[in-house]
Design a protein around this motif. Structure first.
Motif, PDB file in Angstrom:
ATOM      1  N   TRP A 238      23.948   5.498  64.018  1.00 49.95           N
ATOM      2  CA  TRP A 238      23.026   6.633  63.938  1.00 49.95           C
ATOM      3  C   TRP A 238      23.775   7.897  63.525  1.00 49.95           C
ATOM      4  CZ3 TRP A 238      22.053  11.144  66.944  1.00 49.95           C
ATOM      5  CH2 TRP A 238      20.820  11.756  66.660  1.00 49.95           C
ATOM      6  N   VAL A 239      24.930   8.131  64.179  1.00 51.31           N
ATOM      7  CA  VAL A 239      25.746   9.300  63.842  1.00 51.31           C
ATOM      8  C   VAL A 239      26.205   9.226  62.382  1.00 51.31           C
ATOM      9  CG1 VAL A 239      27.905  10.491  64.342  1.00 51.31           C
ATOM     10  CG2 VAL A 239      26.518   9.619  66.205  1.00 51.31           C
ATOM     11  N   PHE A 240      26.621   8.038  61.998  1.00 52.79           N
ATOM     12  CA  PHE A 240      27.105   7.791  60.634  1.00 52.79           C
ATOM     13  C   PHE A 240      26.017   8.136  59.615  1.00 52.79           C
ATOM     14  CE2 PHE A 240      29.178   5.187  57.361  1.00 52.79           C
ATOM     15  CZ  PHE A 240      30.501   5.322  57.703  1.00 52.79           C
ATOM     16  N   GLU A 241      24.801   7.687  59.910  1.00 56.68           N
ATOM     17  CA  GLU A 241      23.699   7.950  58.986  1.00 56.68           C
ATOM     18  C   GLU A 241      23.438   9.439  58.894  1.00 56.68           C
ATOM     19  OE1 GLU A 241      19.954   8.202  57.021  1.00 56.68           O
ATOM     20  OE2 GLU A 241      20.374   8.991  59.022  1.00 56.68           O
TER      21      GLU A 241
ATOM     22  N   ARG B 162      23.284  10.432  54.925  1.00 59.00           N
ATOM     23  CA  ARG B 162      22.040  11.113  54.625  1.00 59.00           C
ATOM     24  C   ARG B 162      22.094  11.971  53.374  1.00 59.00           C
ATOM     25  NH1 ARG B 162      18.071  13.193  59.035  1.00 59.00           N
ATOM     26  NH2 ARG B 162      17.909  10.939  59.069  1.00 59.00           N
ATOM     27  N   ARG B 163      23.229  12.668  53.169  1.00 58.35           N
ATOM     28  CA  ARG B 163      23.260  13.624  52.056  1.00 58.35           C
ATOM     29  C   ARG B 163      23.498  12.987  50.705  1.00 58.35           C
ATOM     30  NH1 ARG B 163      26.862  18.298  54.120  1.00 58.35           N
ATOM     31  NH2 ARG B 163      26.413  18.325  56.327  1.00 58.35           N
ATOM     32  N   VAL B 164      23.809  11.726  50.670  1.00 61.74           N
ATOM     33  CA  VAL B 164      24.202  11.168  49.374  1.00 61.74           C
ATOM     34  C   VAL B 164      23.274  10.054  48.905  1.00 61.74           C
ATOM     35  CG1 VAL B 164      26.614  11.813  49.376  1.00 61.74           C
ATOM     36  CG2 VAL B 164      25.920   9.747  50.565  1.00 61.74           C
ATOM     37  N   TYR B 165      22.018  10.084  49.365  1.00 64.68           N
ATOM     38  CA  TYR B 165      21.070   9.085  48.865  1.00 64.68           C
ATOM     39  C   TYR B 165      20.971   9.167  47.358  1.00 64.68           C
ATOM     40  CZ  TYR B 165      19.381   8.041  53.496  1.00 64.68           C
ATOM     41  OH  TYR B 165      19.298   7.630  54.773  1.00 64.68           O
ATOM     42  N   GLY B 166      20.983   8.025  46.735  1.00 64.09           N
ATOM     43  CA  GLY B 166      20.759   7.992  45.298  1.00 64.09           C
ATOM     44  C   GLY B 166      21.960   8.369  44.458  1.00 64.09           C
TER      45      GLY B 166
ATOM     46  N   TYR C 277       3.489   6.387  54.670  1.00 65.98           N
ATOM     47  CA  TYR C 277       4.482   5.985  55.668  1.00 65.98           C
ATOM     48  C   TYR C 277       5.789   6.710  55.396  1.00 65.98           C
ATOM     49  CZ  TYR C 277       1.202   2.286  56.628  1.00 65.98           C
ATOM     50  OH  TYR C 277       0.081   1.598  56.977  1.00 65.98           O
ATOM     51  N   ARG C 278       6.471   7.084  56.486  1.00 69.50           N
ATOM     52  CA  ARG C 278       7.739   7.791  56.286  1.00 69.50           C
ATOM     53  C   ARG C 278       8.855   6.779  56.148  1.00 69.50           C
ATOM     54  NH1 ARG C 278       7.433  13.052  60.079  1.00 69.50           N
ATOM     55  NH2 ARG C 278       5.251  13.433  59.670  1.00 69.50           N
ATOM     56  N   ILE C 279       9.251   6.560  54.929  1.00 72.25           N
ATOM     57  CA  ILE C 279      10.216   5.495  54.679  1.00 72.25           C
ATOM     58  C   ILE C 279      11.595   5.919  55.159  1.00 72.25           C
ATOM     59  CG2 ILE C 279      11.007   6.051  52.354  1.00 72.25           C
ATOM     60  CD1 ILE C 279      10.278   3.052  51.780  1.00 72.25           C
ATOM     61  N   ARG C 280      11.873   7.225  55.192  1.00 70.71           N
ATOM     62  CA  ARG C 280      13.148   7.707  55.718  1.00 70.71           C
ATOM     63  C   ARG C 280      13.353   7.247  57.152  1.00 70.71           C
ATOM     64  NH1 ARG C 280      15.844  11.904  52.900  1.00 70.71           N
ATOM     65  NH2 ARG C 280      16.341  10.692  51.072  1.00 70.71           N
ATOM     66  N   ARG C 281      12.286   7.439  57.954  1.00 79.24           N
ATOM     67  CA  ARG C 281      12.395   7.093  59.367  1.00 79.24           C
ATOM     68  C   ARG C 281      12.595   5.585  59.529  1.00 79.24           C
ATOM     69  NH1 ARG C 281       7.887   9.713  63.014  1.00 79.24           N
ATOM     70  NH2 ARG C 281       8.801  11.644  62.279  1.00 79.24           N
ATOM     71  N   LEU C 282      11.864   4.860  58.724  1.00 80.92           N
ATOM     72  CA  LEU C 282      12.000   3.404  58.717  1.00 80.92           C
ATOM     73  C   LEU C 282      13.432   3.030  58.379  1.00 80.92           C
ATOM     74  CD1 LEU C 282       9.926   1.110  58.931  1.00 80.92           C
ATOM     75  CD2 LEU C 282       9.901   1.031  56.449  1.00 80.92           C
ATOM     76  N   PHE C 283      13.954   3.750  57.406  1.00 78.91           N
ATOM     77  CA  PHE C 283      15.300   3.445  56.959  1.00 78.91           C
ATOM     78  C   PHE C 283      16.331   3.715  58.051  1.00 78.91           C
ATOM     79  CE2 PHE C 283      19.281   4.999  55.202  1.00 78.91           C
ATOM     80  CZ  PHE C 283      19.722   3.816  54.681  1.00 78.91           C
ATOM     81  N   VAL C 284      16.177   4.838  58.742  1.00 79.61           N
ATOM     82  CA  VAL C 284      17.116   5.130  59.827  1.00 79.61           C
ATOM     83  C   VAL C 284      17.077   3.994  60.848  1.00 79.61           C
ATOM     84  CG1 VAL C 284      17.681   6.711  61.684  1.00 79.61           C
ATOM     85  CG2 VAL C 284      16.950   7.595  59.498  1.00 79.61           C
TER      86      VAL C 284
ATOM     87  N   ALA D  46      19.646  -0.599  63.327  1.00 78.25           N
ATOM     88  CA  ALA D  46      19.574  -2.013  63.704  1.00 78.25           C
ATOM     89  C   ALA D  46      20.666  -2.805  62.995  1.00 78.25           C
ATOM     90  CB  ALA D  46      18.202  -2.567  63.349  1.00 78.25           C
ATOM     91  N   GLY D  47      20.890  -2.483  61.732  1.00 77.72           N
ATOM     92  CA  GLY D  47      21.939  -3.175  60.987  1.00 77.72           C
ATOM     93  C   GLY D  47      23.308  -2.926  61.594  1.00 77.72           C
ATOM     94  N   SER D  48      23.526  -1.695  62.053  1.00 74.06           N
ATOM     95  CA  SER D  48      24.801  -1.384  62.700  1.00 74.06           C
ATOM     96  C   SER D  48      24.941  -2.158  63.998  1.00 74.06           C
ATOM     97  CB  SER D  48      24.888   0.106  63.001  1.00 74.06           C
ATOM     98  OG  SER D  48      24.550   0.850  61.880  1.00 74.06           O
TER      99      SER D  48
END
Lengths: 342, 355
Positions: free
Chosen positions: A131-134, A139-143, A237-244, A249-251
């Motif tokens: 979570w901290v990592f994200e 977060r700042r380097v999407y795309g 749907y807020r895909i950002r939140r889903l992504f976090v 979960a992946g971590s």
């Protein structure tokens, strides 16, 4: 165009004709295993190798599944994933070393509950780190792929160094609980107990993931997001939140993999995650970036081939993964199960 | 002035401070053997020379072409092992050096071409993953084929006579320094490094270099303008790999030793990555400034950290954090900060004007 994609709810009045299930990769794993039997020569050795390979494959799958899903959903490839594996393994020592009485007792129940507790602690710890990592790093380097690779690599270095700061620079021995040591012997066939546990945990994780992705609303959203993110956002749907959520979960899964992998090696070093992450990358390339099913088959395939190669031609064990990857990519340039758009 | 300009391919370092720093570095590297007599200083200077070339060649990939490769140490290692193993097998002659070098360059070219053509078609990410996998397989292979490579221990070998420490070019001393084989080796390393650096500067300022930067900025557009992006990227990969191979050969000649720790390990790869980003991506002079700072810090700052840590016994946590072994922690944090806040690195800051 995407005839390799398998919709979960086939038929049922859907206007889109259901694509046929792509069997070839499914058949590949048993086919490879059976084809190796005559080469290995003796049946008991083959069984031992195969079970060991499956156990290894399950552990790699657990570590790789989170990575491939994160990539599929948000186009983020986290080069710091290996550091999460190490964090998970080291976090497990917080439980397993003080609970020495439980792990060294001659009772399977106590042993398993110690390991279970360690897994919970490790998963919580890596979820928090993720979570901290994200927040701080990804977060700042999407795309922006280039900066993403650089910055997650930097995050991996810092995380690995923090492990040294917290747990010291020495490697930590992590003995297996007593009841999990040794092997079941049936005739000439010997199967190590711990490997069976790893296979069981791997199957549970795979089944859970499969059910969540295919039978729940959240899974539906994740799959839709992988397939076409902007459309899901357009539907509100807020895909950002889903992504976090998926990232965390992946971590956590990387942490679980780290506990299993650490107990398997029985010694922990901060760089253990970085070493295994190469395998993990090969697996998700073979499976098709973003595909969980492909990742599962890829993990089993890679581990089996590495094990057979290690037995037949020990010096080529790691090169075998590269050869396997090249062969698969020649057959299917986008991996076993290509995800659309990728 | 005009000669200098053309040597630098018209890519002069702008900013007074930057020019002064670069001039100081060049002069410093040239006079180091006569000013600081110790073996440690000379070793640091030679490492700096080799790293400038290695990092500059990596910058061609990362900064100019926008490709992330994790196989750069593999090519560096091929160069070092090529020269080292040839010298070990054929005896200390120049013929062995050239045979080893030629073999290494051929191997590098083939590998770089194959990796490039297979994986550069797709995307930066894919290339990064594939190179990571190939490089780690290569380093495992190198340490496992121990009959051939010496395994984890590596191999010591003798260099041609002129470069051996016992050799004297002239009997008398100059400025209190014997003109021995080590000194000659150092100047060989320095001269080749300067030539290679100027070559790379020429490459990035040529037509070819401009196309690479265009591809980095917008590959779709470059392709639409008629440039075959795969061809350009693969060529950049090959040039960078060949230069890294030469850097590896120089390092082998200097160390008279090859081993996986010094030339193949992933730590070397992270060092290169850190230097490029901290020095300044897409600016060849960043490689110079970055390498000098990083290697000086590696060799001397760690001493200071050790002393500071010893002072802080009362705060064990703080002492652990600034323990000399933890200096990568600080480098990592600096690295992340650079990617976010100073994408042009130190050189970009010194130049003042963004391009």
């Amino acid at each position: 165009m995407n005839d390799e994609f398998v919709p979960a709810q086939q038929g049922k009045g859907a206007a889109i004709p259901a694509a046929a299930l792509d069997y070839a990769p499914l058949v590949l794993v048993p086919a490879v295993a059976i084809a190796m039997l005559p080469l290995v020569g003796s049946f008991p050795t083959w069984v031992t190798l195969t079970v060991a390979g499956l156990a290894m494959g399950m552990m790699i799958f657990i570590m790789a599944s989170g990575l491939t899903l994160v990539f599929g959903l948000m186009d983020v490839l986290n080069f710091g994933h290996g550091a999460f594996v190490s964090v998970g393994a080291f976090a497990a020592t917080l439980v397993l070393l003080p609970l020495g009485d439980w792990t060294q007792a001659d009772s399977l129940a106590l042993n398993l509950s110690a390991v279970g507790l360690a897994i919970v602690v490790a998963m919580v710890a890596t979820a928090a780190v993720g979570w901290v990592f994200e927040r701080l790093i990804v977060r700042r380097v999407y795309g922006q792929h280039l900066r993403q690779i650089l910055v997650t690599m930097g995050g991996a270095i810092v995380t690995e160094q923090m492990i040294h700061v917290i747990w010291g620079a020495e490697q930590i021995p992590l003995p297996l609980p007593k009841a999990l040591r040794g092997a079941f012997v049936m005739g000439d066939v010997a199967i190590e107990k711990y490997r069976l546990l790893a296979v069981a945990v791997g199957l549970v994780v795979f089944a859970t993931m499969f059910l969540v992705l295919n039978r729940t609303r959240i899974g539906l959203l994740i799959r839709a997001g992988v397939e076409n993110g902007p459309m899901v956002e357009a539907l509100g749907y807020r895909i950002r939140r889903l992504f976090v959520g998926v990232f965390v979960a992946g971590s956590a899964l990387a942490g679980l993999g780290g506990v299993l992998w650490g107990l398997y090696r029985e010694t922990l070093t901060a760089s253990m995650g970085g070493e295994i992450v190469v395998m993990v990358f090969i697996v998700i390339i073979i499976g098709g970036l973003g595909s969980v099913g492909g990742c599962f088959l890829g993990a089993l395939l890679t581990a089996l081939v590495a094990n057979y190669a290690g037995f037949l031609a020990p010096k080529l064990a790691l090169a075998s993964n590269i050869l396997l990857m090249v062969a698969i990519l020649l057959w299917r340039p986008a991996g076993l199960y290509a995800v659309a758009r990728r | 002035m005009r000669v200098i300009r053309s040597l630098l391919s018209d890519d002069v370092p702008r900013g007074r401070l930057l020019v002064a720093l670069l001039a100081a570095i060049l002069v410093g590297l040239a006079v180091v053997p006569f000013v600081a007599g110790g073996a440690r200083a000379l070793n640091t200077a030679a490492t700096i020379c080799v790293f400038i070339v290695l990092v500059a060649s990596y910058d061609l990939l990362l900064g100019y072409a926008g490709i992330v490769s994790f196989a750069h140490t593999m090519f560096y290692g091929i160069g070092a092992y090529g020269v080292g193993l040839a010298l070990g097998a054929m005896g200390p002659t120049w013929w062995a050096v050239f045979t080893g070098l030629a073999t290494a360059l051929t191997v590098t070219l083939v590998l770089a071409l194959v990796i490039g053509l297979v994986s550069l078609r797709v995307r930066a990410l894919f290339f990064a993953m594939i190179t990571l996998a190939v490089a780690s397989a290569f380093s495992v292979l190198a340490s496992q084929l121990s009959d051939f490579t010496g395994g984890e221990d590596g191999r010591n070998f003798r260099v041609p006579e002129v470069l051996q420490p016992g050799y004297r070019l002239i009997e008398s001393e100059i400025f209190g320094r014997a003109i021995d084989g080590r000194l000659l080796t150092y100047y060989l390393v320095l001269a080749v490094s300067v030539v290679l650096f100027l070559f790379l500067l020429r490459v990035v300022n040529s037509q070819f270099g401009r196309v690479l930067q265009a591809i980095r900025e917008n590959d779709f557009r470059a392709e639409a303008l008629g440039y075959r992006t795969v061809v350009y990227r693969t060529l950049a990969n090959c040039i960078a790999a060949l230069v890294a191979t030469l850097a590896g050969a120089l390092m082998a000649l200097w160390l008279r030793y090859v081993g996986p720790k010094t030339v193949l390990s992933f730590e070397v790869m992270t060092d290169i990555l850190l230097i490029v980003v901290i020095g300044g991506m897409g600016r060849m002079y960043g490689a110079v400034i970055g390498s000098v700072l990083f290697i000086l810090a590696q060799n001397y700052l760690q001493l200071g950290m050790g002393r500071a840590a010893a002072q802080l016994v009362d705060w064990p946590w703080l002492a652990r954090v600034i323990h000399p072994d933890r200096w990568m922690l600080w480098m990592g944090i600096l690295f992340i900060a650079c990617v976010y806040y100073f994408p042009t690195g130190i050189v970009g800051k010194l130049r003042g004007t963004a391009r």
